[in-house]
Design a protein around this motif. Structure first.
Motif, PDB file in Angstrom:
ATOM      1  N   GLU A   1       0.813  -1.217   0.000  1.00 31.56           N
ATOM      2  CA  GLU A   1       0.000   0.000   0.000  1.00 31.56           C
ATOM      3  C   GLU A   1       0.845   1.264   0.000  1.00 31.56           C
ATOM      4  OE1 GLU A   1      -2.755  -0.367   3.252  1.00 31.56           O
ATOM      5  OE2 GLU A   1      -3.926  -1.905   2.217  1.00 31.56           O
ATOM      6  N   ALA A   2       1.969   1.275   0.736  1.00 28.97           N
ATOM      7  CA  ALA A   2       2.817   2.472   0.795  1.00 28.97           C
ATOM      8  C   ALA A   2       3.390   2.802  -0.590  1.00 28.97           C
ATOM      9  CB  ALA A   2       3.945   2.274   1.801  1.00 28.97           C
ATOM     10  N   ALA A   3       3.815   1.791  -1.328  1.00 21.68           N
ATOM     11  CA  ALA A   3       4.354   2.016  -2.671  1.00 21.68           C
ATOM     12  C   ALA A   3       3.264   2.513  -3.615  1.00 21.68           C
ATOM     13  CB  ALA A   3       4.975   0.730  -3.211  1.00 21.68           C
ATOM     14  N   ILE A   4       2.061   1.980  -3.458  1.00 24.42           N
ATOM     15  CA  ILE A   4       0.939   2.423  -4.290  1.00 24.42           C
ATOM     16  C   ILE A   4       0.607   3.881  -3.986  1.00 24.42           C
ATOM     17  CG2 ILE A   4      -1.516   2.076  -4.800  1.00 24.42           C
ATOM     18  CD1 ILE A   4      -1.033  -0.940  -4.149  1.00 24.42           C
ATOM     19  N   ALA A   5       0.591   4.226  -2.702  1.00 24.23           N
ATOM     20  CA  ALA A   5       0.307   5.607  -2.302  1.00 24.23           C
ATOM     21  C   ALA A   5       1.323   6.560  -2.916  1.00 24.23           C
ATOM     22  CB  ALA A   5       0.303   5.723  -0.779  1.00 24.23           C
ATOM     23  N   ASP A   6       2.598   6.204  -2.852  1.00 21.46           N
ATOM     24  CA  ASP A   6       3.643   7.053  -3.446  1.00 21.46           C
ATOM     25  C   ASP A   6       3.462   7.185  -4.950  1.00 21.46           C
ATOM     26  OD1 ASP A   6       4.836   7.506  -0.999  1.00 21.46           O
ATOM     27  OD2 ASP A   6       6.388   5.960  -1.273  1.00 21.46           O
ATOM     28  N   ALA A   7       3.236   6.072  -5.634  1.00 22.27           N
ATOM     29  CA  ALA A   7       3.123   6.084  -7.096  1.00 22.27           C
ATOM     30  C   ALA A   7       1.903   6.854  -7.581  1.00 22.27           C
ATOM     31  CB  ALA A   7       3.080   4.653  -7.634  1.00 22.27           C
ATOM     32  N   MET A   8       0.820   6.791  -6.809  1.00 19.72           N
ATOM     33  CA  MET A   8      -0.425   7.440  -7.237  1.00 19.72           C
ATOM     34  C   MET A   8      -0.618   8.817  -6.608  1.00 19.72           C
ATOM     35  SD  MET A   8      -3.018   4.148  -7.339  1.00 19.72           S
ATOM     36  CE  MET A   8      -4.427   5.106  -7.907  1.00 19.72           C
ATOM     37  N   GLY A   9       0.282   9.208  -5.704  1.00 19.46           N
ATOM     38  CA  GLY A   9       0.154  10.514  -5.060  1.00 19.46           C
ATOM     39  C   GLY A   9      -1.036  10.589  -4.116  1.00 19.46           C
TER      40      GLY A   9
ATOM     41  N   SER B   1      -2.797   9.370  -0.124  1.00 17.36           N
ATOM     42  CA  SER B   1      -2.447   9.019   1.254  1.00 17.36           C
ATOM     43  C   SER B   1      -2.599   7.511   1.437  1.00 17.36           C
ATOM     44  CB  SER B   1      -3.360   9.752   2.234  1.00 17.36           C
ATOM     45  OG  SER B   1      -4.660   9.189   2.202  1.00 17.36           O
ATOM     46  N   PRO B   2      -1.863   6.933   2.384  1.00 17.16           N
ATOM     47  CA  PRO B   2      -2.041   5.499   2.666  1.00 17.16           C
ATOM     48  C   PRO B   2      -3.478   5.155   3.062  1.00 17.16           C
ATOM     49  CG  PRO B   2       0.004   6.280   3.642  1.00 17.16           C
ATOM     50  CD  PRO B   2      -0.740   7.491   3.119  1.00 17.16           C
ATOM     51  N   ASP B   3      -4.153   6.055   3.773  1.00 16.74           N
ATOM     52  CA  ASP B   3      -5.552   5.807   4.140  1.00 16.74           C
ATOM     53  C   ASP B   3      -6.444   5.740   2.901  1.00 16.74           C
ATOM     54  OD1 ASP B   3      -5.034   5.639   6.850  1.00 16.74           O
ATOM     55  OD2 ASP B   3      -5.597   7.730   7.265  1.00 16.74           O
ATOM     56  N   SER B   4      -6.186   6.612   1.940  1.00 16.07           N
ATOM     57  CA  SER B   4      -6.960   6.581   0.694  1.00 16.07           C
ATOM     58  C   SER B   4      -6.733   5.275  -0.051  1.00 16.07           C
ATOM     59  CB  SER B   4      -6.587   7.750  -0.210  1.00 16.07           C
ATOM     60  OG  SER B   4      -6.962   8.969   0.365  1.00 16.07           O
ATOM     61  N   VAL B   5      -5.502   4.829  -0.094  1.00 18.93           N
ATOM     62  CA  VAL B   5      -5.192   3.569  -0.779  1.00 18.93           C
ATOM     63  C   VAL B   5      -5.883   2.410  -0.070  1.00 18.93           C
ATOM     64  CG1 VAL B   5      -3.345   1.940  -1.350  1.00 18.93           C
ATOM     65  CG2 VAL B   5      -3.041   4.384  -1.776  1.00 18.93           C
ATOM     66  N   ARG B   6      -5.876   2.420   1.254  1.00 19.20           N
ATOM     67  CA  ARG B   6      -6.550   1.364   2.025  1.00 19.20           C
ATOM     68  C   ARG B   6      -8.049   1.336   1.724  1.00 19.20           C
ATOM     69  NH1 ARG B   6      -3.065   1.448   5.478  1.00 19.20           N
ATOM     70  NH2 ARG B   6      -3.569   3.423   6.467  1.00 19.20           N
ATOM     71  N   THR B   7      -8.658   2.520   1.649  1.00 18.03           N
ATOM     72  CA  THR B   7     -10.093   2.613   1.327  1.00 18.03           C
ATOM     73  C   THR B   7     -10.355   2.094  -0.081  1.00 18.03           C
ATOM     74  OG1 THR B   7     -10.384   4.486   2.821  1.00 18.03           O
ATOM     75  CG2 THR B   7     -12.048   4.202   1.089  1.00 18.03           C
ATOM     76  N   LEU B   8      -9.527   2.494  -1.038  1.00 25.96           N
ATOM     77  CA  LEU B   8      -9.677   2.025  -2.419  1.00 25.96           C
ATOM     78  C   LEU B   8      -9.485   0.509  -2.504  1.00 25.96           C
ATOM     79  CD1 LEU B   8      -7.697   4.876  -4.184  1.00 25.96           C
ATOM     80  CD2 LEU B   8     -10.172   4.481  -4.343  1.00 25.96           C
ATOM     81  N   ARG B   9      -8.525   0.000  -1.754  1.00 29.98           N
ATOM     82  CA  ARG B   9      -8.280  -1.450  -1.738  1.00 29.98           C
ATOM     83  C   ARG B   9      -9.487  -2.189  -1.171  1.00 29.98           C
ATOM     84  NH1 ARG B   9      -3.108  -4.677   0.914  1.00 29.98           N
ATOM     85  NH2 ARG B   9      -3.811  -6.736   0.249  1.00 29.98           N
ATOM     86  N   ASN B  10     -10.055  -1.675  -0.088  1.00 27.90           N
ATOM     87  CA  ASN B  10     -11.245  -2.309   0.499  1.00 27.90           C
ATOM     88  C   ASN B  10     -12.414  -2.304  -0.482  1.00 27.90           C
ATOM     89  OD1 ASN B  10      -9.909  -2.874   2.887  1.00 27.90           O
ATOM     90  ND2 ASN B  10     -10.654  -1.040   3.923  1.00 27.90           N
TER      91      ASN B  10
END
Length: 189
Positions: free
Chosen positions: A142-150, A152-161
């Motif tokens: 998730e941290a790498a995805i957050a960096d690549a997509m610009g 937040s880690p919380d946003s990536v977690r929500t999108l993943r869910n």
């Protein structure tokens, strides 16, 4: 057009649905449904546009413990049922699930591929859950995805869910063309 649901005080009768690919015929799963002994008014409120939040939650609680939740949900999604709680989901929840599941099938692969190749790629909001899903499937954290997509880690977690919830049920959602997606479930998303 969905088949009307008949409401009675003692039994919950489902529409006859003859869509190909249904998990089980209704006559095989309906006798095991937890809702068969509950007042159908809880699942299909009559005389008002929508159910109360308390009624929806009570119906969902019954569905959560139901041994035939998935075939019930499949009938509602494939039949585009516009009324009631089916398989533990309201019409709006089923609509969002179907849209997200279709997006997983059709969106995000190109963007994910380019991100995997190290390119900076703008990702439309509608594609984000699918892109996150594809990147997680490729082994990204998730941290790498957050960096690549610009994001937040919380946003990536929500999108993943969001993506994982849709992925769990995507086999219930028939594939449609992108132009048909707007017509699905009354064009609301």
């Amino acid at each position: 057009m969905p088949t009307a649901v008949r409401r009675t005080a003692r039994s919950r009768q489902f529409p006859s649905a003859h869509q190909p690919g249904r998990i089980l015929p209704e006559h095989e799963w309906l006798p095991s449904a937890s809702c068969r002994v509950v007042d159908p008014e809880l699942f299909f409120p009559s005389g008002r546009e929508t159910a109360s939040r308390a009624d929806e939650e009570a119906a969902k609680r019954i569905c959560r413990g139901c041994p035939v939740r998935e075939p019930c949900l499949a009938v509602a999604i494939r039949g585009q049922e516009q009324i009631g709680v089916w398989g533990g989901m309201t019409t709006a929840e089923r609509r969002r699930l179907a849209v997200e599941a279709r997006r997983l099938q059709t969106l995000g692969q190109e963007e994910a591929g380019r991100l995997l190749a190290g390119e900076a790629v703008p990702v439309a909001a509608t594609s984000r859950p699918a892109v996150v899903f594809h990147l997680v499937s490729a082994g990204w954290q998730e941290a790498a995805i957050a960096d690549a997509m610009g994001l937040s880690p919380d946003s990536v977690r929500t999108l993943r869910n969001t993506a994982e919830n849709a992925a769990a049920f995507r086999h219930l959602v028939p594939a449609v063309d992108e132009e048909d997606e707007a017509e699905s479930f009354g064009a609301a998303a």
